[in-house]
Design an enzyme around this catalytic site. Structure first.
Site, PDB file in Angstrom:
ATOM      1  N   ALA A  68       0.838  -1.203   0.000  1.00 51.41           N
ATOM      2  CA  ALA A  68       0.000   0.000   0.000  1.00 51.41           C
ATOM      3  C   ALA A  68       0.866   1.243   0.000  1.00 51.41           C
ATOM      4  O   ALA A  68       1.983   1.234   0.523  1.00 51.41           O
ATOM      5  CB  ALA A  68      -0.928   0.000   1.213  1.00 51.41           C
ATOM      6  N   ASP A  69       0.349   2.304  -0.592  1.00 52.67           N
ATOM      7  CA  ASP A  69       1.034   3.592  -0.570  1.00 52.67           C
ATOM      8  C   ASP A  69      -0.001   4.705  -0.637  1.00 52.67           C
ATOM      9  O   ASP A  69      -1.052   4.545  -1.265  1.00 52.67           O
ATOM     10  CB  ASP A  69       2.024   3.728  -1.726  1.00 52.67           C
TER      11      ASP A  69
END
Length: 193
Positions: A68-69
């Site tokens: 995730a980012d």
């Protein structure tokens, strides 16, 4: 069924993923976060894929990896984590008194399937109250902005400056856990078999 792996060192993502009740391991995907597009949704999706793929070599054959980012987007500008206090001030000065979008990209990679992958992004709009320069400097002095996209954490001291949001609150913190859980239900069912 293998392990569930979170490819992130973020304590906020770890806390949010724990809300699913699923057991997981943390193996940070220590890649360099380089954005190659001006589209924030495309940027976070690409970064989430890179993080998941960076951990893939250290995962077992049946493991499920989550990358995730998160970025903040204001007009056509993508704001990641500030490099220092001066950049944090600049970011917060731009955000104060305005609305902006927070995008989180998520990749769920099933290594043994062969490399089945789901990638998506979530967008939440955040409305920020006007802030004086002194308020911005006082907030920066807390140290809170330094490891967060857009130089703020909605779950911390910055909460007093958030007038409201449109969308998923957890997305702003760093992981759209409700939407992600939809993809993890299959994993949970296999654990219970």
């Amino acid at each position: 069924m293998g392990k569930l792996i979170l490819a992130s060192a973020s304590p906020r993502r770890k806390e949010l993923l724990s809300l699913t009740g699923l057991p997981f391991t943390v193996i940070p995907g220590n890649g360099e976060e380089v954005i190659h597009t001006s589209d924030p949704a495309e940027a976070v999706e690409a970064l989430s894929r890179e993080k998941a793929e960076a951990v893939c070599g250290r995962a077992g054959e049946e493991d499920v990896i989550i990358g995730a980012d998160t970025v903040v987007a204001l007009d056509s500008l993508i704001l990641g984590k500030p490099a220092g206090e001066e950049e944090a001030f600049s970011m917060l000065k731009r955000l104060q008194g305005r609305e902006h979008a927070v995008y989180t990209g998520v990749t769920v990679l099933e290594k043994g399937k062969p490399l089945e992958r789901v990638t998506f992004s979530e967008k939440t709009t955040v409305h920020v109250l006007p802030m004086t320069d002194e308020e911005i400097l006082d907030y920066i002095a807390t140290g809170e902005p330094m490891d967060k996209a857009g130089a703020y954490g909605i779950q911390g001291r910055f909460a007093v400056y958030v007038r409201g949001i449109e969308g998923d609150y957890q997305n702003v913190v760093g992981l759209p856990v409700s939407r992600l859980y939809g993809f993890l239900r299959k994993y949970k069912e296999n654990l219970n078999d």
